[in-house]
Scaffold this motif. Sequence first.
Motif, PDB file in Angstrom:
ATOM      1  N   VAL A 240       9.242   2.753   1.227  1.00 13.60           N
ATOM      2  CA  VAL A 240       9.471   1.704   0.285  1.00 13.60           C
ATOM      3  C   VAL A 240      11.015   2.005  -0.423  1.00 13.60           C
ATOM      4  O   VAL A 240      11.087   3.075  -1.167  1.00 13.60           O
ATOM      5  CB  VAL A 240       8.391   1.280  -0.448  1.00 13.60           C
ATOM      6  N   VAL A 241      11.604   1.138  -0.297  1.00 17.68           N
ATOM      7  CA  VAL A 241      12.867   0.967  -1.145  1.00 17.68           C
ATOM      8  C   VAL A 241      12.561  -0.118  -2.229  1.00 17.68           C
ATOM      9  O   VAL A 241      12.304  -1.339  -1.643  1.00 17.68           O
ATOM     10  CB  VAL A 241      14.223   0.790  -0.290  1.00 17.68           C
ATOM     11  N   VAL A 242      13.096   0.108  -3.316  1.00 18.24           N
ATOM     12  CA  VAL A 242      13.183  -1.192  -4.285  1.00 18.24           C
ATOM     13  C   VAL A 242      14.574  -1.510  -4.754  1.00 18.24           C
ATOM     14  O   VAL A 242      15.435  -0.472  -5.057  1.00 18.24           O
ATOM     15  CB  VAL A 242      12.125  -0.782  -5.406  1.00 18.24           C
ATOM     16  N   THR A 243      14.955  -2.755  -4.757  1.00 17.04           N
ATOM     17  CA  THR A 243      16.012  -3.211  -5.431  1.00 17.04           C
ATOM     18  C   THR A 243      16.071  -3.829  -6.655  1.00 17.04           C
ATOM     19  O   THR A 243      14.905  -4.624  -6.809  1.00 17.04           O
ATOM     20  CB  THR A 243      17.212  -4.370  -4.784  1.00 17.04           C
ATOM     21  N   GLU A 244      16.722  -3.738  -7.966  1.00 12.49           N
ATOM     22  CA  GLU A 244      16.472  -4.359  -9.125  1.00 12.49           C
ATOM     23  C   GLU A 244      17.770  -4.596  -9.842  1.00 12.49           C
ATOM     24  O   GLU A 244      18.911  -4.026  -9.462  1.00 12.49           O
ATOM     25  CB  GLU A 244      15.600  -3.175  -9.853  1.00 12.49           C
ATOM     26  N   ILE A 245      17.792  -5.323 -10.799  1.00 14.78           N
ATOM     27  CA  ILE A 245      18.823  -5.779 -11.994  1.00 14.78           C
ATOM     28  C   ILE A 245      18.508  -5.174 -13.176  1.00 14.78           C
ATOM     29  O   ILE A 245      19.295  -4.974 -14.160  1.00 14.78           O
ATOM     30  CB  ILE A 245      19.186  -7.138 -11.707  1.00 14.78           C
ATOM     31  N   ASP A 246      17.016  -4.976 -13.369  1.00 11.51           N
ATOM     32  CA  ASP A 246      16.740  -4.618 -14.812  1.00 11.51           C
ATOM     33  C   ASP A 246      16.548  -2.826 -14.835  1.00 11.51           C
ATOM     34  O   ASP A 246      15.837  -2.451 -14.018  1.00 11.51           O
ATOM     35  CB  ASP A 246      15.352  -5.104 -15.132  1.00 11.51           C
ATOM     36  N   PRO A 247      17.246  -2.163 -15.507  1.00 14.60           N
ATOM     37  CA  PRO A 247      17.215  -0.996 -15.801  1.00 14.60           C
ATOM     38  C   PRO A 247      16.053  -0.267 -15.853  1.00 14.60           C
ATOM     39  O   PRO A 247      15.657   0.927 -15.432  1.00 14.60           O
ATOM     40  CB  PRO A 247      18.435  -0.389 -16.800  1.00 14.60           C
ATOM     41  N   VAL A 248      15.144  -0.872 -16.902  1.00 16.24           N
ATOM     42  CA  VAL A 248      13.677  -0.266 -17.180  1.00 16.24           C
ATOM     43  C   VAL A 248      13.095  -0.336 -16.256  1.00 16.24           C
ATOM     44  O   VAL A 248      12.240   0.659 -15.789  1.00 16.24           O
ATOM     45  CB  VAL A 248      13.229  -1.157 -18.432  1.00 16.24           C
ATOM     46  N   ARG A 249      13.015  -1.389 -15.197  1.00 18.35           N
ATOM     47  CA  ARG A 249      12.116  -1.552 -13.932  1.00 18.35           C
ATOM     48  C   ARG A 249      12.447  -0.789 -13.106  1.00 18.35           C
ATOM     49  O   ARG A 249      11.764  -0.136 -12.525  1.00 18.35           O
ATOM     50  CB  ARG A 249      11.969  -3.003 -13.539  1.00 18.35           C
ATOM     51  N   ALA A 250      13.774  -0.486 -12.819  1.00 20.01           N
ATOM     52  CA  ALA A 250      14.302   0.397 -12.108  1.00 20.01           C
ATOM     53  C   ALA A 250      13.982   1.772 -12.057  1.00 20.01           C
ATOM     54  O   ALA A 250      13.487   2.457 -11.317  1.00 20.01           O
ATOM     55  CB  ALA A 250      15.862   0.371 -11.794  1.00 20.01           C
ATOM     56  N   ILE A 251      13.953   2.287 -13.525  1.00 18.67           N
ATOM     57  CA  ILE A 251      13.475   3.486 -13.845  1.00 18.67           C
ATOM     58  C   ILE A 251      11.901   3.875 -13.493  1.00 18.67           C
ATOM     59  O   ILE A 251      11.555   4.622 -12.900  1.00 18.67           O
ATOM     60  CB  ILE A 251      13.683   3.999 -15.360  1.00 18.67           C
ATOM     61  N   GLU A 252      11.124   2.580 -13.622  1.00 21.17           N
ATOM     62  CA  GLU A 252       9.727   2.532 -13.503  1.00 21.17           C
ATOM     63  C   GLU A 252       9.596   2.832 -11.999  1.00 21.17           C
ATOM     64  O   GLU A 252       8.734   3.513 -11.465  1.00 21.17           O
ATOM     65  CB  GLU A 252       9.130   1.271 -14.123  1.00 21.17           C
ATOM     66  N   ALA A 253      10.216   2.197 -11.361  1.00 28.71           N
ATOM     67  CA  ALA A 253      10.254   2.035  -9.845  1.00 28.71           C
ATOM     68  C   ALA A 253      10.493   3.626  -9.201  1.00 28.71           C
ATOM     69  O   ALA A 253       9.737   4.162  -8.394  1.00 28.71           O
ATOM     70  CB  ALA A 253      11.213   1.117  -9.048  1.00 28.71           C
ATOM     71  N   VAL A 254      11.232   4.161 -10.043  1.00 30.46           N
ATOM     72  CA  VAL A 254      11.557   5.542  -9.610  1.00 30.46           C
ATOM     73  C   VAL A 254      10.557   6.621  -9.943  1.00 30.46           C
ATOM     74  O   VAL A 254      10.162   7.438  -8.978  1.00 30.46           O
ATOM     75  CB  VAL A 254      13.208   6.254 -10.246  1.00 30.46           C
ATOM     76  N   MET A 255      10.056   6.358 -11.287  1.00 32.07           N
ATOM     77  CA  MET A 255       9.025   7.313 -11.533  1.00 32.07           C
ATOM     78  C   MET A 255       7.710   6.887 -10.634  1.00 32.07           C
ATOM     79  O   MET A 255       6.674   7.754 -10.687  1.00 32.07           O
ATOM     80  CB  MET A 255       8.780   6.839 -13.115  1.00 32.07           C
ATOM     81  N   ASP A 256       7.439   5.790 -10.328  1.00 32.48           N
ATOM     82  CA  ASP A 256       6.469   5.293  -9.250  1.00 32.48           C
ATOM     83  C   ASP A 256       6.656   6.071  -7.643  1.00 32.48           C
ATOM     84  O   ASP A 256       5.635   5.866  -7.136  1.00 32.48           O
ATOM     85  CB  ASP A 256       6.271   3.833  -9.066  1.00 32.48           C
ATOM     86  N   GLY A 257       7.668   6.662  -7.783  1.00 35.72           N
ATOM     87  CA  GLY A 257       7.822   7.340  -6.333  1.00 35.72           C
ATOM     88  C   GLY A 257       8.690   6.571  -5.346  1.00 35.72           C
ATOM     89  O   GLY A 257       8.552   6.826  -4.118  1.00 35.72           O
TER      90      GLY A 257
END
Length: 425
Positions: A240-257
């Motif tokens: 899974v790859v995630v794209t985002e514009i919100d930095p907080v959500r992006a960090i959360e996605a990274v922390m979720d693996g």
Amino acid sequence: MTTTTAEVKYEIKDISLAAMGKDRIEWAGREMPVLRQIRDRFAKEKPLAGVRISACCHVTTETANLAIALKAGGADAILIASNPLSTQDDVAASLVKDHGISVYAIKGEDNDTYHRHVQIALDHRPNIIIDDGSDVTTTLVQERPNQLSDIYGTTEETTTGIVRLNAMFNDGMLTFPAVSVNDADTKHFFDNRYGTGQSTLDGIVRATNILLAGRVIVVVGYGWCGKGVAMRAKGLGANVVVTEIDPVRAIEAVMDGFRVMPMAEAAPIGDIFVTVTGNKHVIRREHFEVMKDGAMVSNSGHFDIEIDLESLKEMSESDRYVRNFTQEYKLKSGKSVIVLGEGRLINLAAAEGHPASVMDMSFANQALASEYLVVNKGKLSPGLIPVPEDIDREIARLKLQAMGIDIDTLTPEQIEYCNSWTVGT
């Protein structure tokens, strides 16, 4: 053409489908114990007696149980589809034949028919609008200002609709209360995350019959819906790859693996793309140009604007359906891009939408929010208002009770500690 049977007006595909729809509505109802308890109370108390309700929703077995509960409460309710591909025709037929509810919804209806149905919903002169995307509400404000005095308020089911209502309020056009059902904890934590997560992948698999394990799935947007899709895709073995514009959500996605990157970097490596942003053209021409041959794009946001289909058509020399809800665009470059469900909600276009057990809480919120608007008619301020916390918590309590799950309660000592500022470590 509108048909009338025993004083019930409707426009559906085929009334003879009612028997199948009746069985399916009852099956979904087994998984909706909270809404059933509300319906039983409504039947006794009639809190919606004489209230005209126009509901613009996906016409599914779960929505049918909401409509039945509203009628049990005394409401004069009609139902229209909120998306051209989300109607289950047998369900629409059963609501008309077995429950005497006016329905205007046909799977595959064109845009002109959809907008005509929106006008019919407003011809009902609603006191309450239950909206899914805010099309009925915005049309009311723009085209029927003379009916604003009829409105007690609206309830909104989707993130997309909440965005539109916020914009209306900022422009000074939202002059009545709008209950943000989408933001209730018992809605977005469960419906958006677990419902969208499972049903989106269900729709993709039904449309394509492909194996998800080992594929690169790009989830565009990491709100509650995106979190659900990413979590379920990972569970099925996808990369899974995630794209985002919100930095907080992006960090959360990274922390979720998950891997996080801009869409420009994700476009060349993705096998399957799922948009869940509620925004416009998040996949567009420059992304199509660099996608793999045979890349699949799908949408699970409310409107069909997240994928720039007009640009894709301009880039293509031909297109054809290779399976139901699976359309191959042959690009002039020689590559192909596969569009699922015409870019509309894939979980409802190709599958059956969210499981009933999770919609139980969402539609319990809708029913109780409607009652709240009636009880507090004339007392609420214009603009977006939250579902009251006591309603949200009561829905959670009822759901746990139906699941046979008990939880702890605070002891008197703990209550005293929580209310004191003088006791330290």
